[in-house]
Write a protein that holds these residues in place. Structure first.
Motif, PDB file in Angstrom:
ATOM      1  N   PHE A   9       0.815  -1.216   0.000  1.00 42.87           N
ATOM      2  CA  PHE A   9       0.000   0.000   0.000  1.00 42.87           C
ATOM      3  C   PHE A   9       0.850   1.269   0.000  1.00 42.87           C
ATOM      4  O   PHE A   9       0.338   2.365   0.140  1.00 42.87           O
ATOM      5  CB  PHE A   9      -0.914   0.025   1.234  1.00 42.87           C
ATOM      6  N   GLY A  10       2.157   1.111  -0.133  1.00 44.75           N
ATOM      7  CA  GLY A  10       3.039   2.266  -0.181  1.00 44.75           C
ATOM      8  C   GLY A  10       3.602   2.706   1.165  1.00 44.75           C
ATOM      9  O   GLY A  10       4.267   3.731   1.246  1.00 44.75           O
ATOM     10  N   PHE A  11       3.348   1.951   2.216  1.00 46.09           N
ATOM     11  CA  PHE A  11       3.937   2.264   3.522  1.00 46.09           C
ATOM     12  C   PHE A  11       5.389   1.806   3.530  1.00 46.09           C
ATOM     13  O   PHE A  11       5.744   0.815   2.885  1.00 46.09           O
ATOM     14  CB  PHE A  11       3.176   1.556   4.653  1.00 46.09           C
ATOM     15  N   ARG A  12       6.222   2.508   4.264  1.00 43.05           N
ATOM     16  CA  ARG A  12       7.638   2.178   4.375  1.00 43.05           C
ATOM     17  C   ARG A  12       8.022   2.021   5.841  1.00 43.05           C
ATOM     18  O   ARG A  12       7.474   2.706   6.705  1.00 43.05           O
ATOM     19  CB  ARG A  12       8.504   3.273   3.741  1.00 43.05           C
ATOM     20  N   PRO A  13       8.985   1.125   6.135  1.00 43.68           N
ATOM     21  CA  PRO A  13       9.404   0.931   7.530  1.00 43.68           C
ATOM     22  C   PRO A  13       9.947   2.230   8.131  1.00 43.68           C
ATOM     23  O   PRO A  13      10.666   2.979   7.481  1.00 43.68           O
ATOM     24  CB  PRO A  13      10.508  -0.116   7.440  1.00 43.68           C
ATOM     25  N   GLY A  14       9.562   2.457   9.374  1.00 43.61           N
ATOM     26  CA  GLY A  14      10.050   3.608  10.130  1.00 43.61           C
ATOM     27  C   GLY A  14      10.660   3.124  11.435  1.00 43.61           C
ATOM     28  O   GLY A  14      11.420   2.153  11.448  1.00 43.61           O
ATOM     29  N   PHE A  15      10.286   3.768  12.513  1.00 48.05           N
ATOM     30  CA  PHE A  15      10.806   3.419  13.838  1.00 48.05           C
ATOM     31  C   PHE A  15      10.568   1.941  14.140  1.00 48.05           C
ATOM     32  O   PHE A  15       9.520   1.386  13.831  1.00 48.05           O
ATOM     33  CB  PHE A  15      10.114   4.285  14.901  1.00 48.05           C
ATOM     34  N   VAL A  16      11.567   1.318  14.731  1.00 45.90           N
ATOM     35  CA  VAL A  16      11.434  -0.082  15.153  1.00 45.90           C
ATOM     36  C   VAL A  16      11.964  -0.213  16.575  1.00 45.90           C
ATOM     37  O   VAL A  16      12.945   0.435  16.948  1.00 45.90           O
ATOM     38  CB  VAL A  16      12.182  -1.047  14.193  1.00 45.90           C
ATOM     39  N   ARG A  17      11.285  -1.019  17.382  1.00 44.00           N
ATOM     40  CA  ARG A  17      11.771  -1.358  18.726  1.00 44.00           C
ATOM     41  C   ARG A  17      11.939  -2.869  18.773  1.00 44.00           C
ATOM     42  O   ARG A  17      11.063  -3.611  18.353  1.00 44.00           O
ATOM     43  CB  ARG A  17      10.787  -0.908  19.809  1.00 44.00           C
ATOM     44  N   ARG A  18      13.102  -3.298  19.248  1.00 46.13           N
ATOM     45  CA  ARG A  18      13.402  -4.727  19.307  1.00 46.13           C
ATOM     46  C   ARG A  18      13.406  -5.212  20.747  1.00 46.13           C
ATOM     47  O   ARG A  18      13.673  -4.444  21.665  1.00 46.13           O
ATOM     48  CB  ARG A  18      14.740  -5.002  18.645  1.00 46.13           C
ATOM     49  N   ASP A  19      13.110  -6.502  20.921  1.00 48.48           N
ATOM     50  CA  ASP A  19      13.135  -7.075  22.263  1.00 48.48           C
ATOM     51  C   ASP A  19      14.554  -7.498  22.618  1.00 48.48           C
ATOM     52  O   ASP A  19      15.496  -7.281  21.836  1.00 48.48           O
ATOM     53  CB  ASP A  19      12.146  -8.242  22.382  1.00 48.48           C
ATOM     54  N   ALA A  20      14.731  -8.096  23.779  1.00 49.34           N
ATOM     55  CA  ALA A  20      16.064  -8.484  24.265  1.00 49.34           C
ATOM     56  C   ALA A  20      16.766  -9.458  23.328  1.00 49.34           C
ATOM     57  O   ALA A  20      17.991  -9.489  23.257  1.00 49.34           O
ATOM     58  CB  ALA A  20      15.968  -9.076  25.666  1.00 49.34           C
ATOM     59  N   GLY A  21      16.003 -10.240  22.589  1.00 50.21           N
ATOM     60  CA  GLY A  21      16.578 -11.186  21.632  1.00 50.21           C
ATOM     61  C   GLY A  21      16.734 -10.609  20.240  1.00 50.21           C
ATOM     62  O   GLY A  21      16.980 -11.328  19.287  1.00 50.21           O
ATOM     63  N   SER A  22      16.562  -9.313  20.080  1.00 47.71           N
ATOM     64  CA  SER A  22      16.655  -8.532  18.842  1.00 47.71           C
ATOM     65  C   SER A  22      15.547  -8.808  17.828  1.00 47.71           C
ATOM     66  O   SER A  22      15.629  -8.383  16.685  1.00 47.71           O
ATOM     67  CB  SER A  22      18.039  -8.647  18.195  1.00 47.71           C
ATOM     68  N   ALA A  23      14.482  -9.487  18.250  1.00 45.88           N
ATOM     69  CA  ALA A  23      13.312  -9.658  17.377  1.00 45.88           C
ATOM     70  C   ALA A  23      12.492  -8.367  17.405  1.00 45.88           C
ATOM     71  O   ALA A  23      12.512  -7.614  18.379  1.00 45.88           O
ATOM     72  CB  ALA A  23      12.459 -10.833  17.841  1.00 45.88           C
ATOM     73  N   ILE A  24      11.763  -8.106  16.336  1.00 42.74           N
ATOM     74  CA  ILE A  24      10.918  -6.917  16.267  1.00 42.74           C
ATOM     75  C   ILE A  24       9.805  -7.033  17.308  1.00 42.74           C
ATOM     76  O   ILE A  24       9.069  -8.014  17.328  1.00 42.74           O
ATOM     77  CB  ILE A  24      10.311  -6.744  14.868  1.00 42.74           C
ATOM     78  N   ALA A  25       9.691  -6.028  18.165  1.00 41.65           N
ATOM     79  CA  ALA A  25       8.598  -5.954  19.134  1.00 41.65           C
ATOM     80  C   ALA A  25       7.538  -4.955  18.660  1.00 41.65           C
ATOM     81  O   ALA A  25       6.352  -5.153  18.884  1.00 41.65           O
ATOM     82  CB  ALA A  25       9.124  -5.551  20.507  1.00 41.65           C
ATOM     83  N   LEU A  26       7.994  -3.896  17.995  1.00 38.36           N
ATOM     84  CA  LEU A  26       7.104  -2.862  17.485  1.00 38.36           C
ATOM     85  C   LEU A  26       7.728  -2.312  16.209  1.00 38.36           C
ATOM     86  O   LEU A  26       8.920  -2.011  16.179  1.00 38.36           O
ATOM     87  CB  LEU A  26       6.962  -1.744  18.520  1.00 38.36           C
ATOM     88  N   GLN A  27       6.934  -2.211  15.163  1.00 42.94           N
ATOM     89  CA  GLN A  27       7.412  -1.677  13.886  1.00 42.94           C
ATOM     90  C   GLN A  27       6.405  -0.667  13.377  1.00 42.94           C
ATOM     91  O   GLN A  27       5.225  -0.979  13.244  1.00 42.94           O
ATOM     92  CB  GLN A  27       7.572  -2.794  12.854  1.00 42.94           C
ATOM     93  N   GLN A  28       6.865   0.544  13.092  1.00 42.77           N
ATOM     94  CA  GLN A  28       5.999   1.535  12.469  1.00 42.77           C
ATOM     95  C   GLN A  28       6.173   1.474  10.962  1.00 42.77           C
ATOM     96  O   GLN A  28       7.296   1.455  10.461  1.00 42.77           O
ATOM     97  CB  GLN A  28       6.319   2.934  12.984  1.00 42.77           C
ATOM     98  N   MET A  29       5.051   1.460  10.256  1.00 37.87           N
ATOM     99  CA  MET A  29       5.029   1.516   8.805  1.00 37.87           C
ATOM    100  C   MET A  29       4.427   2.867   8.428  1.00 37.87           C
ATOM    101  O   MET A  29       3.266   3.141   8.728  1.00 37.87           O
ATOM    102  CB  MET A  29       4.206   0.360   8.234  1.00 37.87           C
ATOM    103  N   GLN A  30       5.228   3.734   7.787  1.00 37.95           N
ATOM    104  CA  GLN A  30       4.853   5.130   7.597  1.00 37.95           C
ATOM    105  C   GLN A  30       4.481   5.451   6.161  1.00 37.95           C
ATOM    106  O   GLN A  30       5.041   4.889   5.222  1.00 37.95           O
ATOM    107  CB  GLN A  30       6.013   6.019   8.023  1.00 37.95           C
ATOM    108  N   ARG A  31       3.536   6.403   6.063  1.00 35.75           N
ATOM    109  CA  ARG A  31       3.158   6.926   4.750  1.00 35.75           C
ATOM    110  C   ARG A  31       2.458   8.265   4.933  1.00 35.75           C
ATOM    111  O   ARG A  31       1.497   8.371   5.702  1.00 35.75           O
ATOM    112  CB  ARG A  31       2.216   5.965   4.030  1.00 35.75           C
ATOM    113  N   ASP A  32       2.938   9.274   4.252  1.00 38.83           N
ATOM    114  CA  ASP A  32       2.291  10.594   4.214  1.00 38.83           C
ATOM    115  C   ASP A  32       2.005  11.161   5.603  1.00 38.83           C
ATOM    116  O   ASP A  32       0.937  11.708   5.853  1.00 38.83           O
ATOM    117  CB  ASP A  32       0.993  10.524   3.405  1.00 38.83           C
ATOM    118  N   GLY A  33       2.947  11.036   6.527  1.00 40.53           N
ATOM    119  CA  GLY A  33       2.791  11.617   7.853  1.00 40.53           C
ATOM    120  C   GLY A  33       1.925  10.821   8.810  1.00 40.53           C
ATOM    121  O   GLY A  33       1.666  11.255   9.920  1.00 40.53           O
ATOM    122  N   GLN A  34       1.475   9.674   8.385  1.00 44.57           N
ATOM    123  CA  GLN A  34       0.684   8.791   9.238  1.00 44.57           C
ATOM    124  C   GLN A  34       1.383   7.443   9.280  1.00 44.57           C
ATOM    125  O   GLN A  34       2.273   7.169   8.484  1.00 44.57           O
ATOM    126  CB  GLN A  34      -0.729   8.635   8.695  1.00 44.57           C
TER     127      GLN A  34
END
Length: 111
Positions: free
Chosen positions: A29-54
């Motif tokens: 849909f045209g979203f691109r990866p933004g901020f990411v937070r990883r857990d202690a094992g370096s797996a993705i815990a939170l991933q923001q997918m950004q597009r047009d300021g949202q």
């Protein structure tokens, strides 16, 4: 009745136990990866997918139940709170970092 103050959607957060698969879906849909937070094992815990300021916030941390939520912008928080009270909408309010206000409805809804 009071008039609803102007609001815009900032983001929506959803559970995504397989964030890499979810990322591919939102990239279509045209979203691109933004901020990411990883857990202690370096797996993705939170991933923001950004597009047009949202953005869509993918909540992958399944060690605790992820609360889906959404973020709104308003230029008049006081008017919004008065409007909610006029509609008998009960909520709890707390500040995060001095810049963000969080509301939780009496039914557990986040905003």
């Amino acid at each position: 009745m009071t008039k609803v103050p102007a609001l815009t959607i900032n983001h929506v957060a959803i559970a995504a136990p397989e964030p890499e698969r979810s990322m591919m879906f939102y990239e279509a849909f045209g979203f691109r990866p933004g901020f990411v937070r990883r857990d202690a094992g370096s797996a993705i815990a939170l991933q923001q997918m950004q597009r047009d300021g949202q953005f869509v916030e993918l909540l992958a941390d399944i060690s605790a139940p992820a609360d889906g939520h959404f973020g709104l912008h308003t230029s008049d928080l006081t008017a919004l709170l008065h409007h909610l009270e006029a509609h008998a909408a009960t909520y709890a309010r707390w500040r995060f970092g001095g810049a963000l206000d969080f509301l939780r409805g009496s039914g557990g809804q986040y905003g």
